[in-house]
Design a protein around this motif. Structure first.
Motif, PDB file in Angstrom:
ATOM      1  N   LYS A  40       0.879  -1.316  -0.020  1.00 23.66           N
ATOM      2  CA  LYS A  40       0.012   0.192  -0.021  1.00 23.66           C
ATOM      3  C   LYS A  40       1.022   1.286   0.052  1.00 23.66           C
ATOM      4  N   LYS A  41       1.799   1.204   0.748  1.00 22.48           N
ATOM      5  CA  LYS A  41       2.687   2.355   1.143  1.00 22.48           C
ATOM      6  C   LYS A  41       3.439   2.652  -0.517  1.00 22.48           C
ATOM      7  N   SER A  42       4.064   1.605  -1.204  1.00 18.35           N
ATOM      8  CA  SER A  42       4.348   1.712  -2.551  1.00 18.35           C
ATOM      9  C   SER A  42       3.670   2.680  -3.346  1.00 18.35           C
ATOM     10  N   GLN A  43       2.233   2.522  -3.236  1.00 19.78           N
ATOM     11  CA  GLN A  43       1.290   3.087  -4.164  1.00 19.78           C
ATOM     12  C   GLN A  43       1.267   2.447  -5.670  1.00 19.78           C
ATOM     13  N   TYR A  44       1.613   1.356  -5.828  1.00 27.29           N
ATOM     14  CA  TYR A  44       1.678   0.727  -7.119  1.00 27.29           C
ATOM     15  C   TYR A  44       0.338  -0.037  -7.008  1.00 27.29           C
ATOM     16  N   ALA A  45      -0.431   0.040  -8.261  1.00 27.43           N
ATOM     17  CA  ALA A  45      -1.582  -0.477  -8.455  1.00 27.43           C
ATOM     18  C   ALA A  45      -1.373  -1.826  -9.214  1.00 27.43           C
ATOM     19  N   ILE A  46      -0.428  -1.971  -9.948  1.00 23.30           N
ATOM     20  CA  ILE A  46      -0.289  -3.224 -10.629  1.00 23.30           C
ATOM     21  C   ILE A  46       1.307  -3.503 -10.488  1.00 23.30           C
ATOM     22  N   GLY A  47       1.718  -4.760 -10.206  1.00 27.18           N
ATOM     23  CA  GLY A  47       2.940  -4.934 -10.167  1.00 27.18           C
ATOM     24  C   GLY A  47       3.522  -6.443  -9.352  1.00 27.18           C
ATOM     25  N   LEU A  48       4.603  -6.386  -8.883  1.00 23.99           N
ATOM     26  CA  LEU A  48       5.056  -7.640  -8.112  1.00 23.99           C
ATOM     27  C   LEU A  48       5.505  -7.193  -6.911  1.00 23.99           C
ATOM     28  N   ARG A  68      14.948 -28.261   5.917  1.00 24.94           N
ATOM     29  CA  ARG A  68      13.689 -27.737   5.750  1.00 24.94           C
ATOM     30  C   ARG A  68      13.543 -26.552   4.988  1.00 24.94           C
ATOM     31  N   THR A  69      14.491 -25.672   5.158  1.00 28.74           N
ATOM     32  CA  THR A  69      14.564 -24.519   4.141  1.00 28.74           C
ATOM     33  C   THR A  69      14.677 -24.916   2.502  1.00 28.74           C
ATOM     34  N   ILE A  70      15.738 -25.819   2.545  1.00 28.08           N
ATOM     35  CA  ILE A  70      15.850 -26.086   1.043  1.00 28.08           C
ATOM     36  C   ILE A  70      14.527 -26.593   0.340  1.00 28.08           C
ATOM     37  N   LEU A  71      13.733 -27.447   1.351  1.00 25.40           N
ATOM     38  CA  LEU A  71      12.511 -27.998   0.832  1.00 25.40           C
ATOM     39  C   LEU A  71      11.482 -26.904   1.035  1.00 25.40           C
ATOM     40  N   THR A  72      11.633 -26.018   1.391  1.00 26.14           N
ATOM     41  CA  THR A  72      10.523 -24.970   1.382  1.00 26.14           C
ATOM     42  C   THR A  72      11.038 -23.749   0.494  1.00 26.14           C
ATOM     43  N   GLN A  73      11.070 -22.474   0.643  1.00 27.42           N
ATOM     44  CA  GLN A  73      11.661 -21.674  -0.079  1.00 27.42           C
ATOM     45  C   GLN A  73      12.299 -20.272   0.489  1.00 27.42           C
ATOM     46  N   THR A  74      13.086 -19.619  -0.045  1.00 28.67           N
ATOM     47  CA  THR A  74      13.619 -18.604   0.635  1.00 28.67           C
ATOM     48  C   THR A  74      13.320 -17.155   0.040  1.00 28.67           C
ATOM     49  N   SER A  75      12.290 -17.369  -0.939  1.00 29.98           N
ATOM     50  CA  SER A  75      11.776 -16.179  -1.876  1.00 29.98           C
ATOM     51  C   SER A  75      10.564 -16.492  -2.210  1.00 29.98           C
ATOM     52  N   LEU A  76       9.458 -15.438  -2.409  1.00 25.93           N
ATOM     53  CA  LEU A  76       8.088 -15.751  -3.090  1.00 25.93           C
ATOM     54  C   LEU A  76       8.036 -14.320  -3.696  1.00 25.93           C
ATOM     55  N   THR A  77       7.282 -14.477  -4.900  1.00 26.23           N
ATOM     56  CA  THR A  77       6.983 -13.458  -5.807  1.00 26.23           C
ATOM     57  C   THR A  77       5.303 -13.430  -6.049  1.00 26.23           C
ATOM     58  N   ILE A  78       4.544 -12.387  -5.500  1.00 24.34           N
ATOM     59  CA  ILE A  78       3.344 -12.373  -5.327  1.00 24.34           C
ATOM     60  C   ILE A  78       2.892 -11.469  -6.360  1.00 24.34           C
ATOM     61  N   PRO A  79       1.806 -11.348  -7.292  1.00 25.29           N
ATOM     62  CA  PRO A  79       1.380 -10.223  -8.000  1.00 25.29           C
ATOM     63  C   PRO A  79       0.679  -9.023  -7.183  1.00 25.29           C
ATOM     64  N   ILE A  80       0.648  -7.970  -7.696  1.00 22.37           N
ATOM     65  CA  ILE A  80      -0.096  -7.036  -7.077  1.00 22.37           C
ATOM     66  C   ILE A  80      -1.145  -6.624  -8.035  1.00 22.37           C
ATOM     67  N   GLN A  81      -2.289  -6.615  -7.666  1.00 21.39           N
ATOM     68  CA  GLN A  81      -3.434  -6.226  -8.447  1.00 21.39           C
ATOM     69  C   GLN A  81      -4.257  -5.100  -7.670  1.00 21.39           C
ATOM     70  N   GLU A  82      -4.796  -3.894  -8.344  1.00 22.98           N
ATOM     71  CA  GLU A  82      -5.508  -2.929  -7.510  1.00 22.98           C
ATOM     72  C   GLU A  82      -4.997  -2.531  -6.295  1.00 22.98           C
ATOM     73  N   GLY A  83      -3.615  -2.518  -6.288  1.00 24.34           N
ATOM     74  CA  GLY A  83      -2.787  -1.884  -5.078  1.00 24.34           C
ATOM     75  C   GLY A  83      -2.668  -2.955  -4.019  1.00 24.34           C
ATOM     76  N   ARG A  84      -3.073  -4.111  -4.149  1.00 21.76           N
ATOM     77  CA  ARG A  84      -3.147  -4.920  -3.133  1.00 21.76           C
ATOM     78  C   ARG A  84      -2.329  -6.698  -3.503  1.00 21.76           C
ATOM     79  N   LEU A  85      -1.892  -7.299  -2.476  1.00 21.71           N
ATOM     80  CA  LEU A  85      -1.471  -8.494  -3.064  1.00 21.71           C
ATOM     81  C   LEU A  85      -2.557  -9.538  -3.235  1.00 21.71           C
ATOM     82  N   ALA A  86      -2.103 -10.113  -4.342  1.00 21.44           N
ATOM     83  CA  ALA A  86      -3.126 -11.154  -5.382  1.00 21.44           C
ATOM     84  C   ALA A  86      -3.272 -12.314  -4.611  1.00 21.44           C
TER      85      ALA A  86
END
Length: 139
Positions: free
Chosen positions: A30-38, A94-112
């Protein structure tokens, strides 16, 4: 033209288990003010990870802990690396079997995220730790 917003987030864990970060990450979106992004998240550790998991029923995360306990038991004699105790090598696996990073789309200024999805820091060590996450938002 795209722009970037980046923030370092320091999180104190209470030891092994999950800590939901969805609201905190959403506040940065929200602070970033991007409506669309990652929104990209990266945890800078080898014994903690990031997961997207159901956020409605805490039994889901308890079951996940039980599953990992049976899959990668602490103190297993198979492991040579135990410099920091019996949970050391299992935490790395356990860390190797899960993830150290995530990428989530942003739609309408919110996490999708889906209705029941939440973002969690998953601490794999028994002792509390200070964990660092880099949040990068591109819009």
């Amino acid at each position: 033209m795209s722009a970037f917003f980046q923030q370092n987030l320091s999180i104190q864990t209470k030891g092994r288990g999950t800590l939901e970060l969805t609201r905190e990450i959403q506040a940065w979106v929200k602070k970033s003010q991007y409506a669309i992004g990652l929104c990209h998240l990266f945890v800078k550790h080898t014994s903690a990870s990031l997961i997207i998991c159901e956020n409605a029923d805490p039994q889901v995360r308890q079951d996940l802990d039980h599953y990992f306990a049976s899959l990668v038991p602490d103190g297993d004699s198979l492991f040579l690396h135990n410099d920091e105790g019996p949970d050391d090598m299992p935490a790395h696996i356990r860390t190797i079997l899960t993830q150290t990073s995530l990428t989530i789309p942003i739609q309408e200024g919110r996490l999708a995220l889906g209705t029941w999805q939440g973002i969690y820091l998953y601490e794999h060590r028994y002792a509390p730790h200070q964990r660092e996450i880099i949040i990068t938002i591109q819009g």
